[in-house]
Design a protein around this motif. Structure first.
Motif, mmCIF file in Angstrom:
data_model
loop_
_atom_site.group_PDB
_atom_site.id
_atom_site.type_symbol
_atom_site.label_atom_id
_atom_site.label_comp_id
_atom_site.label_asym_id
_atom_site.label_seq_id
_atom_site.Cartn_x
_atom_site.Cartn_y
_atom_site.Cartn_z
ATOM 1 N N VAL A 194 41.436 48.634 48.641
ATOM 2 C CA VAL A 194 40.156 48.200 48.092
ATOM 3 C C VAL A 194 39.526 47.253 49.106
ATOM 4 O O VAL A 194 40.089 46.196 49.409
ATOM 5 N N HIS A 195 38.399 47.663 49.663
ATOM 6 C CA HIS A 195 37.668 46.836 50.634
ATOM 7 C C HIS A 195 36.251 46.647 50.091
ATOM 8 O O HIS A 195 35.352 47.445 50.392
ATOM 9 N N PRO A 196 36.030 45.605 49.283
ATOM 10 C CA PRO A 196 34.762 45.479 48.548
ATOM 11 C C PRO A 196 33.644 44.776 49.305
ATOM 12 O O PRO A 196 32.541 44.624 48.775
ATOM 13 N N THR A 197 33.915 44.353 50.545
ATOM 14 C CA THR A 197 32.964 43.500 51.258
ATOM 15 C C THR A 197 32.302 44.228 52.427
ATOM 16 O O THR A 197 32.730 45.308 52.843
ATOM 17 N N SER A 198 31.272 43.596 52.960
ATOM 18 C CA SER A 198 30.555 44.091 54.127
ATOM 19 C C SER A 198 30.007 42.881 54.872
ATOM 20 O O SER A 198 29.839 41.801 54.295
ATOM 21 N N ARG A 199 29.717 43.051 56.154
ATOM 22 C CA ARG A 199 29.090 41.947 56.886
ATOM 23 C C ARG A 199 27.722 41.633 56.301
ATOM 24 O O ARG A 199 27.205 40.539 56.461
ATOM 25 N N TRP A 200 27.119 42.639 55.621
ATOM 26 C CA TRP A 200 25.871 42.430 54.889
ATOM 27 C C TRP A 200 26.214 42.434 53.399
ATOM 28 O O TRP A 200 26.344 43.496 52.785
ATOM 29 N N MET A 201 26.348 41.255 52.835
ATOM 30 C CA MET A 201 26.877 41.154 51.481
ATOM 31 C C MET A 201 25.941 41.733 50.423
ATOM 32 O O MET A 201 26.369 41.997 49.295
ATOM 33 N N PHE A 202 24.674 41.962 50.760
ATOM 34 C CA PHE A 202 23.765 42.571 49.781
ATOM 35 C C PHE A 202 24.163 44.019 49.485
ATOM 36 O O PHE A 202 23.688 44.610 48.520
ATOM 37 N N LYS A 203 25.048 44.599 50.309
ATOM 38 C CA LYS A 203 25.542 45.951 50.055
ATOM 39 C C LYS A 203 26.672 45.980 49.031
ATOM 40 O O LYS A 203 27.133 47.066 48.655
ATOM 41 N N CYS A 204 27.130 44.816 48.611
ATOM 42 C CA CYS A 204 28.352 44.732 47.811
ATOM 43 C C CYS A 204 28.083 44.741 46.316
ATOM 44 O O CYS A 204 27.014 44.339 45.849
ATOM 45 N N TRP A 205 29.078 45.155 45.567
ATOM 46 C CA TRP A 205 29.033 45.261 44.115
ATOM 47 C C TRP A 205 29.377 43.921 43.494
ATOM 48 O O TRP A 205 29.766 42.969 44.183
ATOM 49 N N ASN A 206 29.272 43.823 42.175
ATOM 50 C CA ASN A 206 29.608 42.593 41.457
ATOM 51 C C ASN A 206 31.110 42.310 41.530
ATOM 52 O O ASN A 206 31.931 43.212 41.329
ATOM 53 N N THR A 207 31.469 41.064 41.782
ATOM 54 C CA THR A 207 32.874 40.698 41.917
ATOM 55 C C THR A 207 33.672 41.021 40.663
ATOM 56 O O THR A 207 34.787 41.542 40.735
ATOM 57 N N LYS A 208 33.100 40.727 39.499
ATOM 58 C CA LYS A 208 33.844 40.966 38.253
ATOM 59 C C LYS A 208 34.101 42.455 38.037
ATOM 60 O O LYS A 208 35.137 42.855 37.479
ATOM 61 N N ASP A 209 33.186 43.300 38.481
ATOM 62 C CA ASP A 209 33.382 44.738 38.343
ATOM 63 C C ASP A 209 34.416 45.255 39.339
ATOM 64 O O ASP A 209 35.200 46.160 39.022
ATOM 65 N N VAL A 210 34.414 44.710 40.564
ATOM 66 C CA VAL A 210 35.461 45.064 41.530
ATOM 67 C C VAL A 210 36.824 44.691 40.951
ATOM 68 O O VAL A 210 37.787 45.466 41.032
ATOM 69 N N ALA A 211 36.902 43.506 40.343
ATOM 70 C CA ALA A 211 38.157 43.060 39.734
ATOM 71 C C ALA A 211 38.602 44.034 38.646
ATOM 72 O O ALA A 211 39.795 44.377 38.554
ATOM 73 N N ALA A 212 37.659 44.495 37.841
ATOM 74 C CA ALA A 212 37.989 45.436 36.764
ATOM 75 C C ALA A 212 38.520 46.750 37.328
ATOM 76 O O ALA A 212 39.456 47.343 36.761
#
Length: 354
Positions: A194-212
């Motif tokens: 699971v790699h939820p991040t990007s150098r451009w964080m606006f591309k990323c999903w909600n943290t709580k949903d990644v956790a789920a």
């Protein structure tokens, strides 16, 4: 078709962009098995192409040269151009529209040049003289095929298998990632990354949903390995995930080189992430991938020639807008409101396809 003995390719962009050039070298090597084929990239992206079997030399431009002062910076730049001139290249394939390519061609005395059309330069006599072939970018055409169009302009036709991405992690990275996995508690079981991040964080999903999703994967009997770059914003998201996720996972975030990340993804059952370089690494390694896309174009940048599920919002016809969030706010409604159920459905689908 012209015969070339020494070929120079340039790609002065980010990591994923550089990796997406890899099929060019595979194709060139088939047409010119005895040619010297070199590439110029930024130093931080070099690992995307080092060890590529069709590349002889990876030359680098280090952005840190600017910190050396004007004269030392100029010395480094002129040293690279001098090296290029001494190689006597007879073809330059310049995969960006920057003026640096012109100077390579002019000062390096390279007689033949191919690049992309640029409305700001197409009427400049000196530019057209150096780049006799200028390729038009086609809307909604994948970036890999756009790159390969520069070869087609020369009469070089890539075979289907040659269009695959190539990335070699190497023995050192293989050993390094195994050591890090063992140190994190790995016991040789299969895992998903699971790699939820990007150098451009606006591309990323909600943290709580990644956790789920991480918890869902765990409930399916999957060992989850969390990865991220060591950048401050990415590690901030990782810190939040460490607090929220209630099920076990292996955490390698912020600890890996690019080659080690490549080795990690190569041996994974699946990658779950966003539009970022790990997604392209997964494609190169033929690791199935589930990728979330918000404001960026999945047609141009999606996972290439690999089993994949692309997840996008069905409720935002404005995407892909190409902006850094809605009105450049760094918050993307098309990601913020992306349903968790849609993502889990994609994960289930890719697992069935395996």
């Amino acid at each position: 078709m012209a015969e070339f003995k020494r070929i120079l390719v340039t790609k002065l962009r980010h990591h994923g962009d550089v990796l997406l050039t890899s099929p060019i070298f595979t194709t060139l090597r088939r047409y010119y098995p005895d040619a010297q084929i070199d590439v110029v990239v930024y130093a931080e992206t070099a690992d995307m192409l080092t060890l590529h079997p069709a590349i002889d030399n990876v030359l680098v431009i280090d952005r840190k040269w600017k910190n050396l002062g004007v004269w030392q910076h100029l010395k480094k730049e002129l040293g690279l151009i001098r090296h290029i001139k001494n190689q006597h290249y007879d073809l330059l394939i310049h995969l960006t529209e920057s003026m640096r390519g012109f100077w390579f061609a002019q000062l390096g005395k390279i007689p033949m040049g191919v690049t992309f059309e640029n409305n700001n330069r197409k009427n400049l006599f000196f530019w057209c003289k150096k780049f006799q072939k200028q390729v038009k970018r086609i809307h909604l055409r994948h970036t890999v095929e756009c790159h390969l169009d520069t070869l087609r302009a020369l009469g070089i036709q890539p075979a289907i298998e040659e269009r695959r991405l190539i990335l070699i992690a190497g023995d050192s990275a293989e050993k390094g990632i195994k050591d890090k996995l063992y140190a994190a508690g790995w016991q040789n079981q299969p895992y998903v990354v699971v790699h939820p991040t990007s150098r451009w964080m606006f591309k990323c999903w909600n943290t709580k949903d990644v956790a789920a999703v991480m918890e869902y994967l765990n409930s399916q009997g999957k060992t989850v390995v969390l990865s991220a770059a060591p950048a401050e914003e990415e590690m901030k998201m990782v810190k939040e995930l460490r607090t929220i996720v209630k099920t076990p996972f292996l955490d390698l975030s912020g600890t890996m080189s690019l080659k080690e990340l490549s080795a990690l993804i190569q041996h994974a059952e699946m990658l779950f992430g966003v539009d970022s370089v790990p997604m392209h690494i997964a494609a190169a390694m033929q690791t199935p991938v589930v990728a979330l896309f918000g404001p960026t174009g999945d047609k141009e940048w999606g996972p290439w020639m690999v089993k994949s599920e692309i997840v996008t919002s069905h409720n935002h016809p404005c995407r892909p807008c190409g902006q850094a969030g809605c009105a450049n706010s760094h918050i993307c409604d098309c990601l913020v409101h992306l349903p968790k159920s849609q993502v889990i459905e994609a994960i289930n689908t890719i697992q069935v396809r395996q």
